[in-house]
Each structure stands twice: as C-alpha cells, then as structure tokens.
Design a protein around this motif. Sequence first.
Motif, PDB file in Angstrom:
ATOM      1  N   UNK A 169      66.701  12.783  65.837  1.00  9.75           N
ATOM      2  CA  UNK A 169      67.501  13.792  66.252  1.00  9.75           C
ATOM      3  C   UNK A 169      67.510  14.721  64.960  1.00  9.75           C
ATOM      4  N   UNK A 170      67.802  16.041  65.253  1.00 14.65           N
ATOM      5  CA  UNK A 170      68.004  17.020  64.092  1.00 14.65           C
ATOM      6  C   UNK A 170      69.418  17.596  64.469  1.00 14.65           C
ATOM      7  N   UNK A 171      70.219  17.432  63.427  1.00 17.53           N
ATOM      8  CA  UNK A 171      71.711  17.657  63.598  1.00 17.53           C
ATOM      9  C   UNK A 171      72.375  18.562  62.412  1.00 17.53           C
ATOM     10  N   UNK A 172      73.189  19.422  62.710  1.00 18.82           N
ATOM     11  CA  UNK A 172      73.991  20.044  61.902  1.00 18.82           C
ATOM     12  C   UNK A 172      75.491  19.319  61.984  1.00 18.82           C
ATOM     13  N   UNK A 173      75.880  19.010  60.901  1.00 18.93           N
ATOM     14  CA  UNK A 173      77.295  18.871  60.800  1.00 18.93           C
ATOM     15  C   UNK A 173      78.343  19.831  60.407  1.00 18.93           C
ATOM     16  N   UNK A 174      78.901  20.346  61.497  1.00 13.05           N
ATOM     17  CA  UNK A 174      79.797  21.616  61.370  1.00 13.05           C
ATOM     18  C   UNK A 174      81.418  21.276  61.366  1.00 13.05           C
ATOM     19  N   UNK A 175      82.131  22.262  60.815  1.00 12.08           N
ATOM     20  CA  UNK A 175      83.633  22.116  60.924  1.00 12.08           C
ATOM     21  C   UNK A 175      84.123  22.107  62.280  1.00 12.08           C
ATOM     22  N   UNK A 176      84.648  21.208  62.882  1.00 12.65           N
ATOM     23  CA  UNK A 176      85.123  21.277  64.369  1.00 12.65           C
ATOM     24  C   UNK A 176      85.946  22.460  64.983  1.00 12.65           C
ATOM     25  N   UNK A 235      82.965   4.803  66.304  1.00 14.87           N
ATOM     26  CA  UNK A 235      83.035   4.992  67.813  1.00 14.87           C
ATOM     27  C   UNK A 235      82.506   6.442  67.770  1.00 14.87           C
ATOM     28  N   UNK A 236      81.742   6.778  68.495  1.00 10.61           N
ATOM     29  CA  UNK A 236      81.091   8.146  68.751  1.00 10.61           C
ATOM     30  C   UNK A 236      81.215   8.531  70.135  1.00 10.61           C
ATOM     31  N   UNK A 237      81.662   9.753  70.229  1.00 15.30           N
ATOM     32  CA  UNK A 237      81.657  10.562  71.247  1.00 15.30           C
ATOM     33  C   UNK A 237      80.372  11.254  71.590  1.00 15.30           C
ATOM     34  N   UNK A 238      79.436  11.260  72.499  1.00 11.21           N
ATOM     35  CA  UNK A 238      78.382  11.912  72.704  1.00 11.21           C
ATOM     36  C   UNK A 238      78.262  13.100  73.845  1.00 11.21           C
ATOM     37  N   UNK A 239      78.294  14.251  73.488  1.00  9.45           N
ATOM     38  CA  UNK A 239      78.698  15.209  74.631  1.00  9.45           C
ATOM     39  C   UNK A 239      77.080  15.825  75.080  1.00  9.45           C
ATOM     40  N   UNK A 278      71.065  18.360  78.564  1.00  8.14           N
ATOM     41  CA  UNK A 278      70.878  18.596  77.508  1.00  8.14           C
ATOM     42  C   UNK A 278      71.959  17.940  76.521  1.00  8.14           C
ATOM     43  N   UNK A 279      71.459  17.328  75.523  1.00  9.84           N
ATOM     44  CA  UNK A 279      72.565  16.646  74.493  1.00  9.84           C
ATOM     45  C   UNK A 279      72.973  17.819  73.521  1.00  9.84           C
ATOM     46  N   UNK A 280      74.300  18.119  73.607  1.00  8.57           N
ATOM     47  CA  UNK A 280      74.749  19.070  72.784  1.00  8.57           C
ATOM     48  C   UNK A 280      75.333  18.687  71.339  1.00  8.57           C
ATOM     49  N   UNK A 281      76.023  17.399  71.379  1.00 12.16           N
ATOM     50  CA  UNK A 281      76.324  17.003  69.970  1.00 12.16           C
ATOM     51  C   UNK A 281      77.382  15.912  70.088  1.00 12.16           C
ATOM     52  N   UNK A 282      78.167  15.686  69.352  1.00  9.85           N
ATOM     53  CA  UNK A 282      79.501  14.745  69.573  1.00  9.85           C
ATOM     54  C   UNK A 282      80.104  14.703  68.211  1.00  9.85           C
ATOM     55  N   UNK A 283      81.043  13.675  68.342  1.00 14.72           N
ATOM     56  CA  UNK A 283      81.750  13.590  67.157  1.00 14.72           C
ATOM     57  C   UNK A 283      82.212  11.878  67.114  1.00 14.72           C
ATOM     58  N   UNK A 284      82.487  11.779  65.476  1.00 10.90           N
ATOM     59  CA  UNK A 284      82.901  10.222  65.277  1.00 10.90           C
ATOM     60  C   UNK A 284      84.331  10.052  65.209  1.00 10.90           C
ATOM     61  N   UNK A 285      84.864   9.301  65.923  1.00  9.50           N
ATOM     62  CA  UNK A 285      86.361   9.008  65.788  1.00  9.50           C
ATOM     63  C   UNK A 285      87.196   9.254  64.318  1.00  9.50           C
ATOM     64  N   UNK A 296      82.001  18.045  63.765  1.00  9.42           N
ATOM     65  CA  UNK A 296      81.048  17.871  65.167  1.00  9.42           C
ATOM     66  C   UNK A 296      79.816  17.883  64.526  1.00  9.42           C
ATOM     67  N   UNK A 297      78.917  17.011  65.303  1.00  5.94           N
ATOM     68  CA  UNK A 297      77.617  16.781  65.249  1.00  5.94           C
ATOM     69  C   UNK A 297      76.778  17.608  65.988  1.00  5.94           C
ATOM     70  N   UNK A 298      76.221  18.862  66.006  1.00  7.60           N
ATOM     71  CA  UNK A 298      75.839  19.721  66.758  1.00  7.60           C
ATOM     72  C   UNK A 298      74.119  19.547  66.679  1.00  7.60           C
ATOM     73  N   UNK A 299      73.288  19.473  67.683  1.00  6.40           N
ATOM     74  CA  UNK A 299      71.980  19.349  67.743  1.00  6.40           C
ATOM     75  C   UNK A 299      71.225  20.555  67.534  1.00  6.40           C
ATOM     76  N   UNK A 300      70.534  20.841  66.325  1.00  3.93           N
ATOM     77  CA  UNK A 300      69.858  21.974  65.716  1.00  3.93           C
ATOM     78  C   UNK A 300      69.066  22.531  67.023  1.00  3.93           C
ATOM     79  N   UNK A 301      68.408  21.689  67.941  1.00  5.95           N
ATOM     80  CA  UNK A 301      67.451  22.286  69.039  1.00  5.95           C
ATOM     81  C   UNK A 301      68.477  23.117  70.171  1.00  5.95           C
TER      82      UNK A 301
END
Length: 147
Positions: A46-53, A74-78, A85-92, A98-103
């Motif tokens: 996966x290609x991801x950006x780590x962004x400020x929530x 523990x991850x929450x995948x949105x 479409x996978x949007x991203x998610x976050x680790x508790x 927030x881990x946002x999918x670059x695509x």
Amino acid sequence: MSGDGFVPVTGGCLCGAIRYTLTAPPVTARTCWCRLCQYLGAGTATANMIVPRDALTLTGAMGDYRSVADSGSVMHRNFCITCGTPIGGHAEPRPHLYVLRIGTLDDPNRYAPQSTIWTATAPHWAVFDPALPQAAGQTLPPPPAGN
C-alpha cells in the motif's frame, strides 16, 4: 490556502461518497509491505501518507474494520461502504495521526513515498525503489508536537 502557505489537498473514494480535505502537509509518505497491507493492496504494497488527524476532514459514511497489525498495534481501517475503496485508518496508540491512502488523492502525484517498510514480509517478486530507504519491519512516525 491555510495560514502557513500550505494549499489544501483533496481526495475521496471511487464513487465519490467519501470526500476529504487535508489542511497540513503529511508527516511522511511510505509504501508498506506488511502482510495485512498486501491483503488491502490486492497482493502488492500500500502507498500511504501519515497525516495529522486534526488537519483532516472526512465526510461520508465509512466502514471501520478493527484488526491487529503486524506491528502489534490495534488498527482501524476505514473504507467506503458503497464502493469499498480503502481510505485509510489509524493505530490506537497514535490517534493523533491518520494513515491516508495516496491513491485516494485527487492528484496522487502530489506526494510520493519517501521510504518502504516491512520489506521482510514482501513476496520474493516484490520490487523496491533502490533510491528509497527500506526497513525490514515497522518504523514509527514522529510523536505529536510538544512531546
């Protein structure tokens, strides 16, 4: 444009039911070859950006799949409940990120990965960009400002 000169970034899912605006630059961008990301990427990284929530505004109905990542977090995948479409998610342990999918960016050329993680679990046919730093497992993004 935000006060610091950053031009907001927009994106969303395939069907348009999920939209988002990012008002601050990403902390980092990377590809991930952990086994769970291989499932999410249909066999690839996966290609991801780590962004400020707190700089991300998401609109639309999203599903939330809770699982334990290879890192032990523990991850929450949105994902979009309409088109999947996978949007991203976050680790508790890191709710401030927030881990946002670059695509999902309206312009996916805006941010390229800066590193590759979990190379140790990639299939033997995986291709890595030799110009990018690589890590066999998890690397952590920086802590929140002020810590």
